[in-house]
Design a protein around this motif. Sequence first.
Motif, short mmCIF file in Angstrom:
data_model
loop_
_atom_site.label_atom_id
_atom_site.label_comp_id
_atom_site.label_asym_id
_atom_site.label_seq_id
_atom_site.Cartn_x
_atom_site.Cartn_y
_atom_site.Cartn_z
N ARG A 280 0.83 -1.21 0.00
CA ARG A 280 0.00 0.00 0.00
C ARG A 280 0.86 1.26 0.00
O ARG A 280 0.57 2.23 -0.70
N ARG A 287 2.04 6.96 -6.58
CA ARG A 287 0.94 7.86 -6.91
C ARG A 287 1.33 9.32 -6.62
O ARG A 287 1.13 10.21 -7.45
N VAL A 288 1.93 9.52 -5.43
CA VAL A 288 2.31 10.88 -5.02
C VAL A 288 3.38 11.45 -5.96
O VAL A 288 3.29 12.59 -6.41
N ALA A 291 1.93 12.28 -9.40
CA ALA A 291 0.98 13.39 -9.34
C ALA A 291 1.68 14.71 -9.05
O ALA A 291 1.31 15.75 -9.59
N GLU A 292 2.70 14.68 -8.22
CA GLU A 292 3.40 15.94 -7.92
C GLU A 292 4.19 16.43 -9.13
O GLU A 292 4.30 17.64 -9.36
N ALA A 294 3.20 15.93 -12.12
CA ALA A 294 2.13 16.51 -12.95
C ALA A 294 1.70 17.87 -12.40
O ALA A 294 1.48 18.81 -13.17
#
Lengths: 417, 417, 417, 417
Positions: A280, A287-288, A291-292, A294
């Motif tokens: 997890r 993911r972080v 996304a950061e 981006a």
Amino acid sequence: MSNIADILASFELDASWLRRLYEHMHANPELSMHEEETYQLIVRELEAFDCEIVAPIGKYGICAVFENGAGPTVLYRADFDGLPVTERTGAPFASRKVVTTADGDTVGTMHACGHDIHTAALLGLCSVLDNTRDKWSGTFIALFQPGEEIAAGAQDMADNGLADKVPTPDVVLGLHVMSGRAGEVMSKPGPQFAACDSIRVHIPGRGAHGSMPHNSVDPTFTAAMIIARLQAIVGREVNPADFAVVTVGSMSAGKAINIIPNEAELVLNCRFYSDKVKARVYAAIERVVHAEVAASGASGKATIGYFAHGELLDNDAAIYSAVRENFDAIFGPESTTSDPKTVSEDFPIIGQAFGAPYFFWLIGCTPRDVWDRAVEEDRVAEDVPVNHMANFLPEYEPTIDAATRSAAVAALTYLAR
Amino acid sequence: MSNIADILASFELDASWLRRLYEHMHANPELSMHEEETYQLIVRELEAFDCEIVAPIGKYGICAVFENGAGPTVLYRADFDGLPVTERTGAPFASRKVVTTADGDTVGTMHACGHDIHTAALLGLCSVLDNTRDKWSGTFIALFQPGEEIAAGAQDMADNGLADKVPTPDVVLGLHVMSGRAGEVMSKPGPQFAACDSIRVHIPGRGAHGSMPHNSVDPTFTAAMIIARLQAIVGREVNPADFAVVTVGSMSAGKAINIIPNEAELVLNCRFYSDKVKARVYAAIERVVHAEVAASGASGKATIGYFAHGELLDNDAAIYSAVRENFDAIFGPESTTSDPKTVSEDFPIIGQAFGAPYFFWLIGCTPRDVWDRAVEEDRVAEDVPVNHMANFLPEYEPTIDAATRSAAVAALTYLAR
Amino acid sequence: MSNIADILASFELDASWLRRLYEHMHANPELSMHEEETYQLIVRELEAFDCEIVAPIGKYGICAVFENGAGPTVLYRADFDGLPVTERTGAPFASRKVVTTADGDTVGTMHACGHDIHTAALLGLCSVLDNTRDKWSGTFIALFQPGEEIAAGAQDMADNGLADKVPTPDVVLGLHVMSGRAGEVMSKPGPQFAACDSIRVHIPGRGAHGSMPHNSVDPTFTAAMIIARLQAIVGREVNPADFAVVTVGSMSAGKAINIIPNEAELVLNCRFYSDKVKARVYAAIERVVHAEVAASGASGKATIGYFAHGELLDNDAAIYSAVRENFDAIFGPESTTSDPKTVSEDFPIIGQAFGAPYFFWLIGCTPRDVWDRAVEEDRVAEDVPVNHMANFLPEYEPTIDAATRSAAVAALTYLAR
Amino acid sequence: MSNIADILASFELDASWLRRLYEHMHANPELSMHEEETYQLIVRELEAFDCEIVAPIGKYGICAVFENGAGPTVLYRADFDGLPVTERTGAPFASRKVVTTADGDTVGTMHACGHDIHTAALLGLCSVLDNTRDKWSGTFIALFQPGEEIAAGAQDMADNGLADKVPTPDVVLGLHVMSGRAGEVMSKPGPQFAACDSIRVHIPGRGAHGSMPHNSVDPTFTAAMIIARLQAIVGREVNPADFAVVTVGSMSAGKAINIIPNEAELVLNCRFYSDKVKARVYAAIERVVHAEVAASGASGKATIGYFAHGELLDNDAAIYSAVRENFDAIFGPESTTSDPKTVSEDFPIIGQAFGAPYFFWLIGCTPRDVWDRAVEEDRVAEDVPVNHMANFLPEYEPTIDAATRSAAVAALTYLAR
């Protein structure tokens, strides 16, 4: 049980031989996967026993197979590499060896993690078993492993046919000396050492002159946001009852003083007692990061590379129960329950190479006077040398005694007639 | 040019009439889009002139068309709404009016932004032009607008046929009183007031009991990361030579003390002097918001709604040049160059409704003694009341004089024979 | 004015001499404060003129004093160092020089910032003035400065008696070639180049094993918070109408993969057009750094060191007015108004050394076909090589012509009879 | 032990009486500290027993003292308040009661946390003990507490003389129904429910017009930095082996769309299983808040107020051992070991009021078919209604049985002859 006590009582180890071995190894530490001389020393010592020596397995791995009739197969592993630490123990047999690193620096080498004790104890156990063959039956495999400190040696043996070259064990055993009152035998079921990985995160940006931020995508800001979010993964995405550590071990970006850098790099180090929690957290980190990147508007994509992997050391409950009962019987109050430790080991890879269950325990090695005073003064954290420190030196007598005897107890739990 | 000075000299305004008008309006402020009585007052006053009254346009908009032969068409706009501020000027004609708000609170109302001066000055200009018809030719349109404070009135007039109901102007003019030495006429080409929008950002999360963060996606953390990143848009993505403000006007999430909220809301307020910069910043805000929601792992999508729009007030260079030359000639050293101001106006919508170029300038209104002392003591920021404050009161004589005369100069720049 | 045009018309420079000089310097760039050969070349060339050579001033600084009767004293400065850039212009006279850096790397050297043009133009101006002594009176000082690129040369001359060794000038002049249509003479009053500093921020923490964050104070998190806050200084504490840049040029912490570092370092680079804004931002940076270290619970204190200082280049309004009038007269539409530039220069230190006012302007040097096409296609940012790039090469003819002649115009603004 | 089984077997509770009591309470829930009717109901029922009723203690607290010769004193507590939840269980005896909240809203009320079971079970236990007086000796105190849901009732009883009004117990007992297979008796030594506090953080700033951030100290940015840092307290300052939760339950700042707010507020909710960890985290929160306010440059100081305090429910090891042995004997495999729960209870305050050790356990109440299916399908988190949900309804028979009998076992562990 009384059988095991009887076996231990029936043979007296040559203590001066064992001590000479230990002190020689301590004075001559070799760095991980460069343990040529230690390898030769171990092979030489094993030649004195009635066993089949299978070596090298991989670069410097050694197995000594003691066949002794019908019965279970028990494998016991010891590691034998040293560390690039300049010894400051003041021992008469302290290491004076110096090596040159890849960077051209020179550094001392030291058995600062007690692998010399581990190896001596296993040779001692070989001596015990070789001299009490009438009291046990089955097969005992003594496995000597190089390169534990860099998480390379167990994998190297596994990759080079370990499972094919020796009989498949029913149980795999091992121990580690650790700060704690010398002679204490500490064990627990389930997670004992943490799963661990390092993660190299490469953060893309777009460089520009420092005065023209609007032409840049500033990777230092992206890095800062990622660093901020990593702890929120721990604080918000992990069940607070679970254990998870996400550490930024290094961050770097830019060299020129007036240029917005093109890219930044973070190196993370993560630890867990559960593969589910690990999965997890790694998903959250990925993911972080993406996304950061981006969020910053970078056109490139982050790369995320895992390395320096450490398996979760998750003791088999059944072996634990069986062995712990005997530890309690033999060591009395000195057999205690360990906390889980946050460090990592490549020991599980040996068990996994065979598909065999394993059990690994800890031996306290801190000089008893130092330990008792530290406990009394509530200064354990401050005053007790821990593994990898330049002043880490086990108190020899109680440590080698507990290590050798607990190893024998564990092996004989399965092999004693 | 001498023509304009001559026209101004040829007719003396009825100062007591104008003052009575001003003081009556000041004592009777009405909130935006509720200016029923002020509307009637203006229409009544316009009936004294030889003009065609076109009203209402929308709710309370008024145009008075003064036709006077061939020539250019000039439209001049004044606004006439007050504010929900309890007056503390101590003036004998201070407002004592109180209204009940939608929330059920009561609040005083006040002409705290000088729209009473604006309206009086335009009625004064009507009087001047109506009495000097032989000295100018063309068409003059006096436009009185409600609802400027809530950015509603100009749009309401535009939406209700303004462009169809009166002749299309060649130029659109207007002014605003503002802190500064009373009587000073301040103007500049290009951006005078900022473009502005409010943005409501709805941040999705997933609520959970406060003790179970692993079951949540915490929108307060997402909000925090967005707030942190908004200023980096200003600091990293806007050319440092450009002007951009991104303000968080409100943030909110959660009511229960032990529940991780389901969602958070931010309301932003942004200002620019360039539509290109605005577009870049809005794209960046949207990118950041969506990416941060993704970084948090929310399954929902953020919504981003723009409202309370204010157009960039970007003065036409040609009108500025033509009028400024006359301002300099008539007002001498009291004609100065304005800084761009960060506030916003709906005045541009009037020009846009016709597709006509516009010019808008500022009139200093701070009592001269207050201003001079503040400048001398370097305490302008501390001591000078600014628009919307409860103690904002223009020094009447120099302010109305500069407002009326500068309006006349600007109109006559195009209309004087 | 016609005087200056006459003087320029009265003498024809030896263009082939000037071009040889330029190409020789271009092919032989030397790094900052190591310009031994260029120094000797300049001194040798100056010996051809009727002037007093004062050299070295500091390491390689040179002044040539041309006395010519009563009148004002004008100092004009050119710099002559190259850069550690490997040239990729394809010019026949491109540099092939390679140097070894302090780190042991080798790198090409290149006149990638046009200082060869600056120096050639000043030698050309010396030739003009030396050959037109009957047409001007006063004193002209040609100052040749090393080490501009590392902000060291001007200070070195000032520190080594510049102000005592030559007459005190009434005005100090200089120029810089820059991307822009070759031959354009771009100038402005007030801030032309930015004030700038680099700031080394050392962030204390407390190291620990990566698995034991509770024993650490993690300096990477502190660094992240500081990075996040730096842009909020720009976005929240600087008047949006002012110019301020705060850039993180480098960040670094930690080397081991599983250790929380002891400390982190950020190197910032900041730029301003106002010393007042600069003071506010630096106070904010210091406040933020110290408070974030406190927020992290570190026992140590951050250190904040300023270096690589660049003075604000703030052109004197009176010199600008006087010279600009002549630029407009001589260069017509090619005399334009410059934007402020965000780069920095140590030129102001020369004026400050004497307490003299200064004026510095820019000469466009981009090959005209490249420039015109880029403008037409709106690709200036993408297609026009800028200073310090490996393909930066002025179009020689229009650039040297505008540089030499604008230098002469500026000097003769004060010296022409 | 057999004594206890014998006592339980020797008396049969009036099941229809108990069920009527339960259904009546379930249909008539009252909000915390407004339990007037439930109070009267309990007192009325107690009057049937041979006990001394001490009531009210505080607003609605009740003790019933059953004296029965020499021996230990055992206090057992049940709570009896309902919740502002609109019931959606579909039960024939579901609550239809509606109340008006302080905000003027109406909301249903419901026994959504099983306190009706708790109270019925204790009345059942009173009946058991009152009818088996010959089989036990000592003193039994039945304590009925209001206001558990708002952490007010236990404190109200303690503050109003509880310790003076009844004999001091040797042990304090209690239980809670909870999702889990109906009839399961779940217990553990040490921390069972978490310590908890809410913390109101008021963040000072300085308001300004949204377009003038340089005149403000923006409290929304300060709040964002604090929110970011709170999770780093969890991730960096808490031993990863410890339990700590820091949740932002609400954040708020600003109402106007174009004004930078004067201040912001965060409300945190924190949970721990160790007072030492709690102290460290609270110190860190205070350090972070004050430092971030300083970092923002606010002149004011943050205020930090703790409220809604919940004590750590830390079961006494000796009581646990004694009672658990009997639970295991009576309930067999339905006596299991509980996990620690992250919710909180004011039960510890009862023990603390007397300085007495306490033990609190859990009774599974989920209908068995629902539970078994959810376990089989691995959908416990999705499908099992938990306390405070509108569809939370214990399966009556096995739940009341386990609750009453486990309460009797625990009490008789000390009281049985």
